[in-house]
Design a protein around this motif. Structure first.
Motif, mmCIF file in Angstrom:
data_model
loop_
_atom_site.group_PDB
_atom_site.id
_atom_site.type_symbol
_atom_site.label_atom_id
_atom_site.label_comp_id
_atom_site.label_asym_id
_atom_site.label_seq_id
_atom_site.Cartn_x
_atom_site.Cartn_y
_atom_site.Cartn_z
ATOM 1 N N ILE A 123 -46.654 49.153 -51.489
ATOM 2 C CA ILE A 123 -47.730 48.411 -52.156
ATOM 3 C C ILE A 123 -47.595 48.492 -53.670
ATOM 4 O O ILE A 123 -47.685 47.476 -54.374
ATOM 5 N N ASN A 126 -44.580 46.437 -54.955
ATOM 6 C CA ASN A 126 -44.851 44.998 -54.924
ATOM 7 C C ASN A 126 -45.752 44.572 -56.076
ATOM 8 O O ASN A 126 -45.585 43.492 -56.649
ATOM 9 N N LYS A 343 -54.469 40.943 -56.714
ATOM 10 C CA LYS A 343 -53.148 41.332 -56.211
ATOM 11 C C LYS A 343 -53.190 42.644 -55.445
ATOM 12 O O LYS A 343 -52.622 42.762 -54.365
ATOM 13 N N ALA A 347 -52.451 42.722 -51.591
ATOM 14 C CA ALA A 347 -51.177 43.372 -51.290
ATOM 15 C C ALA A 347 -51.359 44.443 -50.222
ATOM 16 O O ALA A 347 -50.492 44.641 -49.361
ATOM 17 N N ARG A 351 -49.661 44.275 -46.615
ATOM 18 C CA ARG A 351 -48.799 45.393 -46.197
ATOM 19 C C ARG A 351 -49.085 45.852 -44.771
ATOM 20 O O ARG A 351 -48.253 46.503 -44.138
#
Length: 400
Positions: A123, A126, A343, A347, A351
Motif C-alpha cells: 500500500i 503504491n 489515494k 489503495a 489492496r
C-alpha cells in the motif's frame, strides 16, 4: 570561519525518485518474500500432512490479514507512510522468527506477520508511485517494476528450497531477515518521506474502513480494476501454493516444486514486452487476450493432471507467461481511475484483492478437493480466468 557550516554534497544531490527507484525497492522486497514462497507451503504440509488442511490454514490466515489491510489508512494517517513501510520490513523479519519454530502456532503467526508486512509494503509503495510517476507513464513504470523483480522471483524460490533442504530451516528463514534489513536500508537511503509532493496519508478524508469500502464499490472503474487484479493474483496464489504441492504429491520432489516456481517467475522479464504491447495495441485488448489464453492452458493442465506431472507443470508455466501481461498492465487500471484526494483510502481497499486472492482460492479448493483430484484446482481457476477476460473485454474502456 568557525561559524560556516558545510552541508554534505550528496544529500541534495540525490536524484528525484523515478521508475527505477520503485523498481529497485520492489526487487529487494521481492527477494525477501520470494525466498520462502515455496518453503512455506511445504513446511505447512510437513506439519499438517494433508493438502486440504493446508488450504484451510491459508484461508484462516488470509481472513485474519484482511482486517489489517482495511485498517492500513488509519495506520498511515496516525504514523505516516515511512513508519508503516518500516514496520512492513520488520514484520517480514519477525515472521521468519516464528517460522523457525516449525510448530503450528509458529506457522500461523509467521504467515500472519508475512501477510501484514506485505500489505504495509504494498500500500505505501503504491502511494509513493502514484505521487511520483505521471499517469501517462504508469504502464511503462509498472512493467519495469515487474521486470526487475524477475531476479528475485526466479532465484528466490529455488534458493529458499536449496537452503531449506541442505542447510536447514534457520538458513532459509535467515535469508529473509537479511533481505528485509537491506530493503529497510535502501528505503531510508532514498528518503521518500522527505519529498514535499507526498502529502501525509489520509488527512483529507476520514479513514473509516466501512466508509472506504462503500466509496470504492460505488465507482465502477475501481470495481473493474479490483477484479482484474483479483483474477491474476488468484493464479499466482495457486501457482505458488499448489504448484510445489503438486510436484511433491506426484512424486517429483521438493526441488522440482521450487524449480517450477522459479521457472514461472523467470518469465517476468517479458513484462517489458507486454508493456510495449499494451502501449501499441491497447491495454484492454492485451489483458483480454491474456485472460482467455490463461484460461485455455489451465483447462488443459486440469485435464492432464496427475497423469503427466511434467506436462502439467509446462502448461502452468504457459499460464504464468500470460499472467505476467496482467501484472504489467493490470494495476494501471486502478492508478488511472483513483481520485487524488482519496489515494490512501482507496489503495487500501484495492489492496484487498491480494488478501481475497489468498483467502478465496484455498477455501474453494478445499471444497473441490473433497470430490475431485488435484487437477480440479486448475480447472476451477480456468473458469475464473474466463470470467475475468469477458468482464475486461466488456467493461474496460476501449481507450485504455
Amino acid at each position: 570561519m568557525s561559524t560556516h557550516v558545510r552541508h554534505p554534497i550528496w544529500l541534495p544531490a540525490l536524484r528525484p525518485a523515478d521508475a527505477r527507484t520503485f523498481a529497485s525497492l520492489y526487487a529487494v522486497e521481492s527477494f525477501a518474500r520470494a525466498t520462502i514462497s515455496s518453503v512455506i507451503p511445504i513446511q505447512a504440509y510437513e506439519i499438517l500432512h494433508n493438502e486440504r488442511i493446508v488450504s484451510i490454514l491459508y484461508t484462516i490466515v488470509s481472513l485474519m490479514g484482511l482486517s489489517v489491510t482495511l485498517f492500513m489508512p488509519m495506520l498511515i494517517r496516525r504514523f505516516a507512510r515511512r513508519w508503516v513501510y518500516t514496520a512492513g520490513c520488520v514484520l517480514l523479519a519477525i515472521g521468519s522468527a516464528f517460522f523457525v519454530t516449525h510448530t503450528l502456532p509458529g506457522q500461523i503467526a509467521g504467515m500472519l506477520c508475512r501477510v501484514m508486512g506485505a500489505s504495509a509494503l504494498s500500500i505505501t509503495l503504491n502511494l509513493y508511485i502514484m505521487d511520483h510517476i505521471r499517469k501517462t507513464d504508469f504502464m511503462q513504470a509498472e512493467s519495469l517494476r515487474m521486470a526487475w523483480s524477475m531476479f528475485a522471483w526466479t532465484g528466490g524460490p529455488t534458493l529458499g528450497i536449496f537452503l531449506y533442504t541442505h542447510f536447514g530451516i534457520y538458513a532459509a528463514h535467515g535469508a529473509v531477515v537479511v533481505f528485509a534489513f537491506a530493503l529497510l536500508c535502501l528505503f531510508w537511503f532514498y528518503r521518500l518521506s522527505d519529498n514535499r509532493s507526498i502529502r501525509p496519508g489520509g488527512k483529507t478524508r476520514p479513514a473509516n474502513p466501512l466508509a472506504n469500502i462503500g466509496r470504492f464499490v460505488k465507482q465502477p472503474r475501481l470495481r473493474l480494476a479490483w477484479l482484474i487484479a483479483f483474477g491474476r493474483s488468484c493464479f499466482w496464489t495457486t501457482f505458488f501454493v499448489y504448484g510445489p504441492l503438486f510436484m511433491v504429491i506426484t512424486g517429483q520432489g521438493e526441488l522440482a516444486g521450487g524449480l517450477l516456481v522459479s521457472a514461472g517467475n523467470a518469465l517476468l522479464f517479458v513484462a517489458i514486452f507486454w508493456g510495449r504491447a499494451g502501449k501499441r495495441f491497447g491495454g484492454r485488448r492485451v489483458m483480454t487476450f491474456a485472460y482467455f489464453a490463461m484460461s485455455a492452458v489451465l483447462f488443459a493442465a486440469g485435464g492432464v493432471g496427475e497423469a503427466a506431472p511434467l506436462l502439467t507443470g509446462a502448461l502452468l508455466l504457459c499460464g504464468a507467461l500470460f499472467t505476467i501481461a496482467l501484472d504489467a498492465l493490470g494495476s494501471t487500471a486502478f492508478m488511472r481511475s483513483v481520485r487524488s484526494y482519496e489515494k490512501a483510502q482507496m489503495a487500501a481497499v484495492y489492496r484487498t484483492y491480494l488478501d481475497f486472492s489468498e483467502l478465496t482460492p484455498p477455501l474453494v479448493y478445499s471444497v473441490v478437493l473433497t470430490f475431485f483430484g488435484l487437477g480440479s484446482v486448475f480447472v476451477t481457476l480456468g473458469i475464473l480466468a474466463a470470467f475475468c477476460g469477458f468482464v475486461t473485454w466488456r467493461y474496460l474502456p476501449k481507450a485504455f
